[in-house]
Scaffold this motif. Structure first.
Motif, mmCIF file in Angstrom:
data_model
loop_
_atom_site.group_PDB
_atom_site.id
_atom_site.type_symbol
_atom_site.label_atom_id
_atom_site.label_comp_id
_atom_site.label_asym_id
_atom_site.label_seq_id
_atom_site.Cartn_x
_atom_site.Cartn_y
_atom_site.Cartn_z
ATOM 1 N N ARG A 1 4.223 -6.089 16.448
ATOM 2 C CA ARG A 1 5.521 -5.712 15.879
ATOM 3 C C ARG A 1 5.464 -4.287 15.310
ATOM 4 N NH1 ARG A 1 9.561 -9.163 12.052
ATOM 5 N NH2 ARG A 1 11.115 -7.513 11.825
ATOM 6 N N THR B 1 0.576 -3.697 6.453
ATOM 7 C CA THR B 1 0.417 -4.213 5.082
ATOM 8 C C THR B 1 1.713 -4.881 4.611
ATOM 9 O OG1 THR B 1 1.044 -2.086 4.119
ATOM 10 C CG2 THR B 1 -1.306 -2.527 4.316
ATOM 11 N N MET B 2 2.834 -4.429 5.168
ATOM 12 C CA MET B 2 4.101 -5.034 4.768
ATOM 13 C C MET B 2 4.351 -6.362 5.469
ATOM 14 S SD MET B 2 6.752 -1.957 4.156
ATOM 15 C CE MET B 2 6.118 -0.672 5.175
ATOM 16 N N ASN C 1 -0.014 10.430 2.355
ATOM 17 C CA ASN C 1 1.015 11.154 3.119
ATOM 18 C C ASN C 1 2.310 10.346 3.208
ATOM 19 O OD1 ASN C 1 0.601 9.230 5.085
ATOM 20 N ND2 ASN C 1 -0.686 10.523 6.359
ATOM 21 N N ARG D 1 9.056 0.735 -1.509
ATOM 22 C CA ARG D 1 8.851 -0.022 -0.286
ATOM 23 C C ARG D 1 7.670 -0.984 -0.415
ATOM 24 N NH1 ARG D 1 7.139 3.064 5.225
ATOM 25 N NH2 ARG D 1 5.213 3.251 4.036
ATOM 26 N N ALA E 1 3.638 7.982 4.519
ATOM 27 C CA ALA E 1 3.767 7.084 5.670
ATOM 28 C C ALA E 1 5.126 6.398 5.726
ATOM 29 C CB ALA E 1 2.635 6.054 5.693
ATOM 30 N N LEU E 2 6.178 7.135 5.398
ATOM 31 C CA LEU E 2 7.527 6.566 5.531
ATOM 32 C C LEU E 2 7.930 6.590 6.996
ATOM 33 C CD1 LEU E 2 9.271 8.260 2.482
ATOM 34 C CD2 LEU E 2 8.311 5.962 2.629
ATOM 35 N N PHE E 3 8.719 5.593 7.405
ATOM 36 C CA PHE E 3 9.163 5.535 8.798
ATOM 37 C C PHE E 3 10.275 6.559 8.992
ATOM 38 C CE2 PHE E 3 7.993 0.911 8.001
ATOM 39 C CZ PHE E 3 6.668 1.132 8.334
ATOM 40 N N PRO E 4 10.030 7.594 9.810
ATOM 41 C CA PRO E 4 10.993 8.704 9.884
ATOM 42 C C PRO E 4 12.324 8.321 10.532
ATOM 43 C CG PRO E 4 9.191 9.034 11.435
ATOM 44 C CD PRO E 4 8.834 7.846 10.606
ATOM 45 N N HIS E 5 12.303 7.257 11.343
ATOM 46 C CA HIS E 5 13.544 6.906 12.043
ATOM 47 C C HIS E 5 14.417 5.960 11.228
ATOM 48 C CE1 HIS E 5 10.634 3.831 12.828
ATOM 49 N NE2 HIS E 5 11.500 3.061 13.428
ATOM 50 N N LEU E 6 13.935 5.518 10.066
ATOM 51 C CA LEU E 6 14.701 4.594 9.235
ATOM 52 C C LEU E 6 15.175 5.298 7.967
ATOM 53 C CD1 LEU E 6 12.423 1.403 9.460
ATOM 54 C CD2 LEU E 6 14.375 2.022 10.891
ATOM 55 N N MET F 1 0.819 -1.198 0.000
ATOM 56 C CA MET F 1 0.000 0.000 0.000
ATOM 57 C C MET F 1 0.860 1.259 0.000
ATOM 58 S SD MET F 1 -3.533 0.805 1.600
ATOM 59 C CE MET F 1 -4.274 2.424 1.645
ATOM 60 N N GLU G 1 -1.056 6.034 9.986
ATOM 61 C CA GLU G 1 -0.738 5.330 8.740
ATOM 62 C C GLU G 1 0.579 4.565 8.834
ATOM 63 O OE1 GLU G 1 -1.914 8.393 8.694
ATOM 64 O OE2 GLU G 1 -3.685 8.330 7.393
ATOM 65 N N LEU G 2 1.494 5.046 9.689
ATOM 66 C CA LEU G 2 2.779 4.356 9.800
ATOM 67 C C LEU G 2 2.566 2.924 10.260
ATOM 68 C CD1 LEU G 2 5.030 7.089 11.459
ATOM 69 C CD2 LEU G 2 4.791 6.520 9.052
ATOM 70 N N ARG H 1 8.587 2.915 19.164
ATOM 71 C CA ARG H 1 9.971 3.336 18.902
ATOM 72 C C ARG H 1 10.043 4.851 18.670
ATOM 73 N NH1 ARG H 1 13.262 5.892 17.906
ATOM 74 N NH2 ARG H 1 15.246 5.722 16.810
ATOM 75 N N LEU H 2 9.051 5.369 17.928
ATOM 76 C CA LEU H 2 9.042 6.802 17.641
ATOM 77 C C LEU H 2 8.627 7.619 18.864
ATOM 78 C CD1 LEU H 2 7.486 6.725 14.070
ATOM 79 C CD2 LEU H 2 9.806 7.410 14.675
ATOM 80 N N LYS I 1 12.469 -7.671 5.704
ATOM 81 C CA LYS I 1 12.934 -8.122 7.016
ATOM 82 C C LYS I 1 11.836 -8.896 7.725
ATOM 83 C CE LYS I 1 16.582 -5.201 8.674
ATOM 84 N NZ LYS I 1 16.796 -3.804 9.009
ATOM 85 N N TYR J 1 12.019 -2.934 5.058
ATOM 86 C CA TYR J 1 11.155 -3.305 6.190
ATOM 87 C C TYR J 1 10.317 -4.554 5.911
ATOM 88 C CZ TYR J 1 8.075 -2.844 10.217
ATOM 89 O OH TYR J 1 7.395 -3.078 11.380
ATOM 90 N N GLY J 2 9.610 -4.537 4.786
ATOM 91 C CA GLY J 2 8.749 -5.673 4.444
ATOM 92 C C GLY J 2 9.545 -6.950 4.200
ATOM 93 N N ALA K 1 0.918 0.992 7.486
ATOM 94 C CA ALA K 1 1.885 0.660 6.443
ATOM 95 C C ALA K 1 2.711 -0.552 6.867
ATOM 96 C CB ALA K 1 2.796 1.852 6.166
ATOM 97 N N PHE L 1 0.442 5.331 0.642
ATOM 98 C CA PHE L 1 -0.484 6.279 1.248
ATOM 99 C C PHE L 1 -0.270 7.683 0.693
ATOM 100 C CE2 PHE L 1 0.050 2.807 4.144
ATOM 101 C CZ PHE L 1 -1.188 2.624 4.737
ATOM 102 N N ILE M 1 7.517 0.540 15.391
ATOM 103 C CA ILE M 1 7.266 1.836 14.750
ATOM 104 C C ILE M 1 6.721 2.846 15.761
ATOM 105 C CG2 ILE M 1 6.060 3.041 12.883
ATOM 106 C CD1 ILE M 1 8.101 0.962 11.901
#
Lengths: 363, 270
Positions: B185, B178-179, A95, A158, A97-102, A91, B171-172, B193-194, A113, A110-111, B175, A93, B190
């Motif tokens: 987890r 979906t992955m 916005n 991703r 929806a990227l993980f800001p800490h990665l 999916m 959404e994080l 952690r944030l 792993k 990510y998927g 997301a 999105f 996510i």
């Protein structure tokens, strides 16, 4: 609706099959008995105004919402009981929806792993996806250091990294400016061609739908108003909503008997199996204008509607002229810039529509 | 023409800038002067607190560590502050998720309740608590003080956590799911952690608010419980022990350090 899909034969195996899907929030019915087959490798767009139910449908497919009724089958398996994580979907999105800490690379990984790819396969796959979206040089950056377009490319990479059965995209270009959007449209198209992934794409922008899609499902108030190729929806709309929403068509009331269309007191011969009260769609570019300063010399039978010019403005290569007919109903004409004399507000004009420019619809 | 029109504007601008500068300087001086004075006085010598000091030295500091009077209150303050911070998080974390991530009916009311300790005057609140605590035999007990301090710390903890959680888009988590990530987890890897820097920051702010608190302990501490702020108050009641300048300096520096750390943690994510 006629079966004129370009994809046929072996490709026609439905990847996703939806039957009688409905969704109610309290008293409100958001989706009403939706039927949809999405073929393997197809790019299908859910297009509709806000509140039409397109995002809800996407969220039900993704597993973020549960349907109130109906079936949801992926390759013949009922996925409506599965968690989002078990549906083998990707999916993107609006916005991002990227993980800001990665980092970019870690986001894409990510998927993989989660799916326990081994080290080598994971690295190869991440490198490949970075290459596909052209972001190899930014692999070590954090998402906040990227532009909107770059972030959306990371989101795309991703979601595709683990080769999902279907890629869901929820208005992914909504936050981008126009030129970037046009560029991203081409890139999404390119990535779709290269990967062959089935895509279900949600947007409210009909241009996006036209450019990207194999088929478009036009949604209105929780049902499909039309489901066809962009070409068919554009040239042969099956109802007024599709005609207005997808091709900005003018819609006229008429009656049809024995192949003769009775419209605005005139009789025009048309070929249509319909009879009785009908609607006639006319795309703005299929109508011509005749004014005192610039009389058109129309050949053959044509619908002629007296009207007054209300406004005229430039769209780019075309100019759009808004008119009011004698009964006050609006009518829009588009013509190439410079193809007719100048028109001004208040000018008397005659709208000329050849029979070939009319699409007869039941409602 | 444009020069004519610009000139008066520039004069007003300059004058107001000077005035503004003076005001800011005065305000900063007013805020920092006592702190600076305490710092200076703590390095003085002699039996009385006076400015300028009779001499200079580390007498006050050595006295704190040698006299043995300050050890027990300090230890008690640390202990109560630690349990307060843990307790405020234990209440605040689930509360913030309920407020920001759920459709729990009455969550606005809950939010209002969490912020009540800010609105109610602290001495009035302490009187009310005294009435309740005396019914429950909590006066003069550590856990009683901890409970009062948790209520006192909660608004700050909730503010720190909720502003941070608001920036973590739901959404994080979706997301991640979906992955292929399970809900737990996705949550730990996510969302939590944030949120972690904010949790640590909230812990520090909770800790500070208890460590520095003198009103509740006065009302509810009974005779036996003496925390550091209480000890400082008590020691100035009859005679001013010059050592409190050293203690106040240490307290000030410690709290400032924790505050800066907590603030840095909140900004770390950006």
């Amino acid at each position: 609706m006629t079966d004129t899909h370009t994809t046929t034969g072996a490709d026609a195996v439905p990847s996703l099959r939806i039957r009688g899907l409905s969704k109610t929030f309290g008293e409100t019915e958001v989706l009403t008995s939706i039927d949809l087959d999405v073929k393997k490798g197809e790019f299908l767009t859910l297009l509709g105004p806000s509140g039409s139910g397109k995002t809800t449908l996407l969220r039900i497919i993704a597993g973020f919402e549960t349907a109130s009724g109906g079936e949801l089958l992926l390759d013949g398996t009922d996925i409506s009981v599965l968690k989002p994580s078990e549906r083998k979907l990707g999916m993107v999105f609006q916005n991002y929806a990227l993980f800001p800490h990665l980092t970019v690379a870690e986001n894409i990984a990510y998927g993989l792993k989660v799916r326990k790819y081994d080290r080598g396969a994971l690295r190869r796959r991440v490198d490949h996806m970075l290459e596909v979206v052209g972001l190899g040089h930014l692999a070590a950056r954090k998402p906040t250091q990227l532009s909107g377009g770059q972030q959306q490319r990371v989101a795309l990479a991703r979601a595709l990294a683990y080769e999902p059965e279907i890629l869901l995209m929820d208005e992914p270009l909504g936050a981008l400016d126009r030129s970037l959007r046009l560029q991203m449209e081409q890139e999404i198209k390119q990535v779709h061609r290269e990967t062959g992934t089935t895509v279900i794409y949600v947007t409210h922008d009909q241009e996006e739908a036209l450019v990207l899609s194999d088929r478009v499902a036009i949604m209105n108030q929780g049902v499909f108003a039309g489901l066809d190729t962009p070409m068919n929806l554009f040239t042969r709309p099956e109802n007024s909503f599709v005609a207005r929403f997808f091709s900005d068509s003018n819609v006229l009331d008429a009656t049809l008997a024995d192949g003769l269309l009775q419209i605005a007191g005139q009789e025009i011969p048309v070929e249509s199996p319909l009879h009785g009260d009908v609607k006639v769609a006319v795309r703005p570019a299929r109508a011509a204008l005749s004014t005192a300063a610039d009389p058109a010399t129309g050949e053959g039978p044509a619908l002629r509607l007296p009207a007054v010019v209300h406004e005229a403005h430039l769209l780019g290569e075309t100019e759009q002229i808004g008119l009011r007919r004698e009964d006050g109903t609006p009518f829009t004409v588009r013509r190439p810039v410079g193809s007719g004399g100048p028109v001004h507000e208040g000018d008397q004009a005659t709208i000329i529509v050849p029979p070939a420019g009319m699409t007869v619809m039941a409602d | 023409m444009s020069e004519l029109m610009n000139r008066p504007a520039r004069v007003i601008d300059g004058a107001s800038r000077v005035l503004g500068g003076l005001l800011v300087t005065a305000a900063v001086a007013f805020l920092l002067l006592p702190a600076a004075l305490v710092l200076v006085l703590s390095f003085g010598t002699g039996n009385r607190v006076q400015f300028p000091p009779q001499g200079w030295g580390l007498d006050r500091y050595t006295e704190i560590f040698s006299s043995g009077n300050w050890g027990a209150p300090t230890l008690l303050s640390f202990e109560i502050a630690f349990y307060t911070a843990v307790g405020a998080l234990a209440v605040g974390l689930p509360l913030v998720f309920a407020l920001k991530r759920s459709l729990l009916p009455g969550r606005q009311f809950l939010e209002g309740l969490a912020f009540a300790p800010i609105v109610i005057p602290i001495s009035a609140y302490a009187v009310g608590m005294y009435a309740v605590f005396s019914q429950l035999d909590l006066i003069g007990t550590k856990h009683g003080i901890v409970i009062a301090h948790i209520a006192h710390a909660l608004p700050m903890v909730v503010i720190v956590l909720s502003t941070s959680l608001e920036q973590i888009k739901p959404e994080l988590e979706l997301a991640a799911m979906t992955m292929g990530a399970s809900r737990s987890r996705a949550w730990t890897g996510i969302t939590f952690r944030l949120l972690a820097p904010a949790v640590l920051s909230a812990f520090l702010f909770g800790f500070i608010s208890s460590f520095d608190e003198a009103v509740f302990i006065t009302f509810l501490g009974g005779a036996g419980l003496i925390t550091l702020p209480k000890y400082i108050f008590d020691s100035v009641q009859y005679a001013v022990d010059p050592a409190i300048t050293a203690m106040a300096t240490l307290l000030m520096l410690g709290v400032t350090f924790l505050m800066l750390l907590g603030t840095a943690l909140r900004k770390d994510k950006k």
